[in-house]
Each structure stands twice: as C-alpha cells, then as structure tokens.
Design a protein around this motif. Structure first.
Motif, short mmCIF file in Angstrom:
data_model
loop_
_atom_site.label_atom_id
_atom_site.label_comp_id
_atom_site.label_asym_id
_atom_site.label_seq_id
_atom_site.Cartn_x
_atom_site.Cartn_y
_atom_site.Cartn_z
N TYR A 66 0.79 -1.32 0.17
CA TYR A 66 0.15 -0.04 0.11
C TYR A 66 0.73 1.24 0.11
N ILE A 76 -11.19 -0.88 0.82
CA ILE A 76 -10.40 -0.35 -0.33
C ILE A 76 -11.35 0.72 -1.10
N CYS A 96 -10.65 4.65 -1.69
CA CYS A 96 -10.80 4.80 -3.05
C CYS A 96 -11.65 6.17 -3.44
N VAL A 131 -8.31 1.78 -7.74
CA VAL A 131 -7.53 0.74 -6.70
C VAL A 131 -6.01 0.70 -7.28
#
Length: 71
Positions: free
Chosen positions: A5, A47, A51, A58
């Motif tokens: 990440y 996630i 976003c 992503v």
C-alpha cells in the motif's frame, strides 16, 4: 502474492491528507490504517471507501508484489 500500500501513503502525502482525515472521510477505524501500514489484508469494502475518499482508483493505492520462488 503480497500486497503493498506504499502508493496509498504517497498519494496521501501528495494530497496533504492525514491518517485521521482519511479515516473520517472513509468512515473506517484506525485498525484499517494499521493494517495498511503493515501491508496486511484489507477487505475490498475498505479499499472502496479509501478510493472514494481520495477520488482515485484501486491501482492508485495498491500494487501486487510477486512472492519470491522457494520461500
């Protein structure tokens, strides 16, 4: 495959967004930030919230890292 990440944290720096601001905008707990920092599994719904909060895709926040053979 492992997940990284690092792209997320670079994007947050570029946008001037703190962990606390991301948690507030995304509506998730500090536990998610901890998991992200450790490159641990994070559920797809989290996630999606990240976003949405950062107005990105992503592929802007994560990347898959192939694991070395024989490990």
């Amino acid at each position: 495959m492992a997940v990284s990440y690092k792209k997320l944290f670079h994007l947050m720096i570029d946008k001037g967004i703190t962990n606390a601001e991301l948690m507030e905008k995304g509506g998730f707990s500090a536990n998610i930030i901890t998991r992200l920092k450790r490159d641990h599994y994070v559920a797809l719904d989290s996630i999606e919230k990240i976003c949405y909060a950062l107005d990105c895709g992503v592929d802007d926040i994560l990347e898959f890292i192939p694991e070395e053979k024989g490990h």
